[in-house]
Every structure is written in C-alpha cells, then in structure tokens.
Design an enzyme around this catalytic site. Structure first.
Site, PDB file in Angstrom:
ATOM      1  N   ALA A  15       0.795  -1.234   0.000  1.00  0.00           N
ATOM      2  CA  ALA A  15       0.000   0.000   0.000  1.00  0.00           C
ATOM      3  C   ALA A  15       0.822   1.275   0.000  1.00  0.00           C
ATOM      4  O   ALA A  15       0.354   2.322  -0.459  1.00  0.00           O
ATOM      5  CB  ALA A  15      -0.953   0.002   1.202  1.00  0.00           C
ATOM      6  N   GLY A  17       3.550   1.882  -1.672  1.00  0.00           N
ATOM      7  CA  GLY A  17       4.312   2.067  -2.899  1.00  0.00           C
ATOM      8  C   GLY A  17       3.777   3.177  -3.786  1.00  0.00           C
ATOM      9  O   GLY A  17       2.633   3.622  -3.644  1.00  0.00           O
ATOM     10  N   LYS A  46       4.572   6.417   7.321  1.00  0.00           N
ATOM     11  CA  LYS A  46       4.019   5.828   6.100  1.00  0.00           C
ATOM     12  C   LYS A  46       2.544   5.496   6.257  1.00  0.00           C
ATOM     13  O   LYS A  46       1.736   5.733   5.339  1.00  0.00           O
ATOM     14  CB  LYS A  46       4.815   4.578   5.715  1.00  0.00           C
ATOM     15  CG  LYS A  46       6.197   4.871   5.159  1.00  0.00           C
ATOM     16  CD  LYS A  46       6.864   3.604   4.649  1.00  0.00           C
ATOM     17  CE  LYS A  46       8.208   3.924   4.003  1.00  0.00           C
ATOM     18  NZ  LYS A  46       8.860   2.702   3.466  1.00  0.00           N
ATOM     19  N   ASP A  67       3.842  -9.700   4.822  1.00  0.00           N
ATOM     20  CA  ASP A  67       5.156  -9.631   4.181  1.00  0.00           C
ATOM     21  C   ASP A  67       5.237 -10.736   3.130  1.00  0.00           C
ATOM     22  O   ASP A  67       4.932 -11.897   3.420  1.00  0.00           O
ATOM     23  CB  ASP A  67       6.247  -9.828   5.237  1.00  0.00           C
ATOM     24  CG  ASP A  67       7.638  -9.529   4.706  1.00  0.00           C
ATOM     25  OD1 ASP A  67       7.922  -9.866   3.543  1.00  0.00           O
ATOM     26  OD2 ASP A  67       8.455  -8.976   5.461  1.00  0.00           O
ATOM     27  N   ALA A  88       2.691  -5.218  -4.817  1.00  0.00           N
ATOM     28  CA  ALA A  88       3.878  -5.289  -3.963  1.00  0.00           C
ATOM     29  C   ALA A  88       4.987  -6.116  -4.584  1.00  0.00           C
ATOM     30  O   ALA A  88       4.756  -7.117  -5.260  1.00  0.00           O
ATOM     31  CB  ALA A  88       3.501  -5.879  -2.608  1.00  0.00           C
ATOM     32  N   LYS A 167      10.896 -10.512 -12.846  1.00  0.00           N
ATOM     33  CA  LYS A 167       9.569 -10.071 -13.281  1.00  0.00           C
ATOM     34  C   LYS A 167       8.945 -11.076 -14.247  1.00  0.00           C
ATOM     35  O   LYS A 167       7.746 -11.356 -14.185  1.00  0.00           O
ATOM     36  CB  LYS A 167       9.664  -8.701 -13.949  1.00  0.00           C
ATOM     37  CG  LYS A 167       9.820  -7.547 -12.982  1.00  0.00           C
ATOM     38  CD  LYS A 167       8.760  -7.571 -11.921  1.00  0.00           C
ATOM     39  CE  LYS A 167       8.162  -6.277 -11.590  1.00  0.00           C
ATOM     40  NZ  LYS A 167       7.162  -6.346 -10.513  1.00  0.00           N
ATOM     41  N   LEU A 196       8.475   2.468 -17.854  1.00  0.00           N
ATOM     42  CA  LEU A 196       8.996   3.293 -16.768  1.00  0.00           C
ATOM     43  C   LEU A 196       7.871   4.194 -16.272  1.00  0.00           C
ATOM     44  O   LEU A 196       7.352   5.018 -17.017  1.00  0.00           O
ATOM     45  CB  LEU A 196      10.174   4.140 -17.248  1.00  0.00           C
ATOM     46  CG  LEU A 196      10.768   5.088 -16.214  1.00  0.00           C
ATOM     47  CD1 LEU A 196      11.529   4.312 -15.149  1.00  0.00           C
ATOM     48  CD2 LEU A 196      11.680   6.114 -16.879  1.00  0.00           C
ATOM     49  N   SER A 209      11.692   4.645 -10.037  1.00  0.00           N
ATOM     50  CA  SER A 209      11.478   5.170 -11.391  1.00  0.00           C
ATOM     51  C   SER A 209      11.592   6.695 -11.415  1.00  0.00           C
ATOM     52  O   SER A 209      12.177   7.282 -12.331  1.00  0.00           O
ATOM     53  CB  SER A 209      10.109   4.735 -11.925  1.00  0.00           C
ATOM     54  OG  SER A 209       9.071   5.132 -11.051  1.00  0.00           O
TER      55      SER A 209
END
Length: 425
Positions: A15, A17, A46, A67, A88, A167, A196, A209
C-alpha cells in the site's frame, strides 16, 4: 462506480508504494472498500500518509500487516475480498548476494498471494502488476520490431539482468498457477505491464522510477546517457488496474501500459524548459559512451545501462487503448508534474527562484478581474510595444528557445571533458 455498504472489498498489496498509492486513491474515489497491506504497521509516518490519501472517502482504508517473504498474514489479508490488486514487490533488507536473493522472493511472494486467494473462495479476479521487462527484457534488439503482449522475455538469455528475469518468472508463475488450479478454486487473472512509471508522488517516499527525474533536477549526473525509455504516467497505470479489474473482456490478458518511447535527453530538455528559469541546472549534453564505460568501474549501477546505449525498445499500446479504453496523458505533462511533486514533497530541494507553477497560473485570472479598465489598457499598449520591437511574435515558442545544449551547460561540460581527459592520461 461502487457505492454503499455493499461495495466490493479490494485488497491492494504494498500500500505504501508509488503505484499503490494512486490505485488506492482511485479506488476510494470510486467508492470501493479498500484494504491495503504494509510490511510494518508501526511505521507511523508511512501509515499516516496512506490513511490521509482520501480523507473524504466513503470508506476509510483498512491496513493490515503482511510480508511477501512470509506465509503469515495473507489469509487474513484476502478474507472477504472480491478483488486483489497485487502490486507489492519484496525489497531485500540487505544488498543481494546472488541472483536467487532477488528471484526467489518475487516468485514465491506472488505464489503466496495467489494461494491465499484460492483458499479464500471469494476472489473474483486478481490484477497482477508486472512490467514491460517481462515482455522484452533482453538487451538484444530485433531491428524495427514493436513488441506486444504475445512476446515474452527469454529467461535463458545471457543478456538478461536479474530484475527482468524475476519479473518474467513471477508473471509466468502466476499464469501457470491459475492454469493448474482445480475448477472449484479458480479465479480470473489480468496482468498490467507498465514501462517506466513517472508521475506525481502522493507521499514523501521517492520511487526508483522517479529517481531519474530527481537526478536530473539535482544535477546528480553531469551528462545524459543516450538511452531510450518506454514511459507511462502513474495515473494511467492506476486507471489500467481499475479497468483490468472491472472490464469483463480484460480477463486472461496482459496489458502494456506505455505513453511513448522517449530519449532521456528529451526528458532533460522538457525539464530544462520548465525549471531552468526557476534556478535548476538540468544537464542536457549526451554523455560519450567512453565516459560511461569508464565510470562503470566506479559506479556499478552504470553497468546495466551500457548495453542499452543507443537502442530503442518499442512497445505496442493498442490493447491499452482499445480494451481498457485508456488514452495516455501527454508526456510533457507527466514529466513536469513529476518534477513539481518531487519539489513540493521535499524530495528535491526548492531553489530560491522556485515558483509553484500551475497553481500560480490558475490564480492569475482572479487577479486580472481586480484590475481597473485603465490598467488593462496600459498593459495592452505595453504589450503591443514589446511585440513591435521583438520581430517574430512566435519566435519564443520555437524549440531553440531551450538554447543549444552547449550554451546552458558550457562551463560544466568543459569541466566534465577535462575530468575525462585527465582520467585517460
């Protein structure tokens, strides 16, 4: 738009990010109930920023601790959810020693989330955030090829870096997981493959980024590597996640999210035009390959860039436009909005000449209304006089108004060249 007490509950992983904050804000604005996962609920700064994303939201966000590197917490996180948006990505607590330290957490973390979804029995669809690096992450390039969603990165390629491989394996693992699920546990899957991601930040945490724009504003690099980037706006990426979650025909598909391809120098020129008058010294001169190669022995982060110098990797965004019905925001707007947000959030220091840009411009019409008729006439006469003495009125709108790259950079570039020559000797 969802509304009322019966609004679907959506889980958004990671959340805090960059992309997640935009997705959460969009979902709350649309009336959805949102639950977000964080690694540490005790991180008050945060957590507070996430809770304050949409203070007027119909449904306040619920935050839970989970996590990706641990099994605990995921069954509770997905409980009663109708949708899961999995954004995430695990961040190692220490620098990775080998490739498995990067690959394993991403691949296994994705499986943990999907397994919890299968066990919950309430999930209708999962939207997974992947990357164009899973479409084509190799540094090799087929001439004139435009890559699309049918393309996959070759994980056996010797030119592949660990991030691209992780990825790719993470996304492939997700598709394989769905395929092998028994019918009574199946749910739908759609995947977002952004390039990007740039755009305004909603918190004081800078994303990797947006680090590119930050470095240009702060002149963290004296010259610009000749690299080409497939750029997209975080607001388009957030909308893509929502559309992929709700559009019936989006199921079972991948979606490249890309505004356009752009050279890093062009990003620098856009920033230079907007922020040079505000006291920011943006580098615009292309870095010679030799200088980058030499620097790679000192700065290891430069090494992955070298094989991509001068190459243009193109991606087809047709499916984004036609299926998700997203027309990307203007690239200049994306870059300028990114920079202003970094400055306003204190990520980049304000210069003495800094102006708040668009906010001031929006306020100007209100000030105009307060002027007397005589003042307006006098301003018109002054403007006419300036135009008569300036020759071509449109001259200021020509690209050359940015000034040739060697003019604003003359002193610094000469210094950089001297440093390179000294190193060669």
């Amino acid at each position: 738009m969802a509304s009322g007490v019966d609004s679907p509950l959506v889980l958004v992983t990671g959340a805090t990010g960059f992309v997640s904050t935009h997705v959460i804000k969009l979902l709350q604005g649309e009336g959805y109930k949102v639950r977000g996962t964080v690694r540490n609920l005790k991180d008050e700064d945060k957590v507070k920023q996430i809770r304050e994303l949409s203070p007027d939201a119909q449904h306040p966000i619920e935050l839970v601790e989970a996590d990706l590197t641990k099994d605990e917490g995921w069954n509770e996180a997905v409980k009663d959810c109708s949708y899961v948006i999995h954004i995430a990505s695990p961040v190692p607590s220490s620098p990775p020693v080998n490739e498995d330290d990067i690959l394993q957490p991403i691949v296994e973390g994705t499986k943990r989330v999907l397994q919890a979804c299968a066990d919950a029995g309430t999930i209708k669809r999962v939207v997974l955030t992947s990357s164009t690096f899973a479409i084509h992450g190799e540094t090799t390039l087929e001439e004139d090829k435009v890559y699309n969603e049918s393309d996959w990165t070759d994980t056996e390629s010797t030119t592949l870096d660990s991030y691209s491989k992780s990825k790719t394996l993470g996304e492939k693992g997700a598709w394989e997981f769905i395929k092998e699920l028994p019918d009574d546990k199946k749910f739908e899957l759609a995947v977002i493959n952004p390039g990007l991601v740039l755009g305004p930040v909603l918190s004081s945490t800078v994303s990797s980024s947006n680090e590119i724009v930050k470095k240009l504003l702060e002149r963290g690099i004296p010259m610009v590597p000749r690299i080409n980037l497939s750029v997209c706006d975080v607001r388009d990426v957030a909308e893509a996640h929502l559309k992929a979650m709700t559009t019936p025909s989006a199921n079972g598909q991948r979606y490249i999210i890309s505004t356009q391809n752009v050279w890093l120098k062009d990003i620098a020129l856009i920033l230079c035009k907007e922020f040079k008058p505000q006291g920011y010294r943006i580098p615009t001169m292309n870095a010679p390959y030799f200088a980058l190669w030499l620097n790679s022995f000192i700065d290891k982060s430069v090494r992955p860039v070298l094989p991509r110098i001068g190459k243009e990797y193109k991606f087809d965004n047709t499916r984004m436009k036609e299926v998700l019905e997203i027309n990307p925001l203007d690239l200049t707007q994306t870059i300028v909005d990114t920079a202003y947000s970094l400055i306003e959030h204190g990520i980049v220091k304000k210069s003495k000449k800094y102006k708040q840009g668009k906010k001031e411009e929006e306020d100007q019409p209100v000030e105009e209304e307060k002027k007397t008729e005589e003042e307006i006439k006098q301003e018109g006469k002054s403007k006419e006089k300036v135009e008569n003495n300036s020759g071509d009125k449109n001259e200021k709108e020509k690209p050359t108004e940015l000034e040739p790259e060697d003019k604003p950079e003359k002193v610094d570039d000469e210094q950089a060249k001297s440093e390179i020559e000294a190193t060669e000797k």
